[in-house]
Design a protein around this motif. Structure first.
Motif: not given
Length: 224
Positions: A93-97, A111-114, A125-126, A158-161
């Motif tokens: 999972g990625f989280v950005f600034q 959140v569901r996008l990936p 889940r989202a 989103r990174s955890l989906i």
């Protein structure tokens, strides 16, 4: 009796060189580093020290010049582009600034996008993830209707989906005030306590209050 399982991601003797008009730049020098499950590691260092290059290596976004990137104990050098994409999607999972949210989508849709390419519906889940990070009442809000801290929480959800093994965070508190940054870091700490390995690249000393270990990188050399 089987031994301890290997870490989800590991760099082994990684050196990365870039060729440019001004000659060769060595961004990483013989770096060995393991992401451990349930652990938060802060990677600190000045601009240009190699932090982003290290994160790119861990995220399978770039290849080392020398050395090996291991996924669950196996080298990733032989993976095809498609296989690497699948690994990033399913295990990292990625989280950005800057959040990287789609402005026309709601929080749930972002959140569901990936998972949009999958047949299964990940809406429940989202919703669960957004509720977990305190945004159960902001499900249908678009990014311009959210504060900076709320946007970062959407990005974390989103990174955890896809239930990743590893979360890579690039300056996760960089655009947040201290109070909001603390709230976001508490969420990241809780994620690690649930068994995910977290690496946070940062300039922010606040992050070190929520980590298990801190390593420093200068001129491409990792210490700590």
């Amino acid at each position: 009796m089987s031994g301890r399982s290997p870490p989800p991601l590991k760099l082994v003797g990684v050196t990365k060189r870039y060729e440019g008009g001004g000659g060769t730049v060595t961004a990483l020098k013989n770096v060995t580093f393991a992401v451990e499950r349930g652990e938060v590691t802060a990677v600190m260092g000045p601009s240009g020290s190699g932090k982003s290059t290290m994160l790119n290596m861990l995220g399978l976004l770039d290849d080392p010049t020398i050395g090996t990137v291991e996924l669950r104990g196996e080298p990733v050098a032989g993976l095809s582009d498609r296989e690497r994409t699948n690994v990033r999607r399913e295990r990292v999972g990625f989280v950005f600034q800057d959040f990287h949210l789609i402005p026309t989508l709601s929080a749930v849709e972002n959140v569901r996008l990936p998972t949009s390419f999958l047949e299964a519906d990940y809406t429940d889940r989202a919703v669960d993830l957004l509720t977990r990070v305190g945004l159960g009442n902001r499900l249908d809000h678009t990014p311009d209707e959210l504060s900076g801290g709320q946007k970062q929480r959407v990005a974390i959800a989103r990174s955890l989906i896809n239930e990743p093994d590893v979360l890579l965070a690039d300056e996760p508190t960089g655009n947040l005030d201290r109070e909001t940054g603390v709230a976001v870091l508490e969420e990241i700490r809780a994620i690690a306590d649930g068994g995910v390995g977290v690496v946070a690249v940062t300039h922010d000393d606040l992050v070190t209050e929520f980590v298990d270990r801190t390593v420093e990188i200068r001129d491409g050399v990792l210490s700590g």
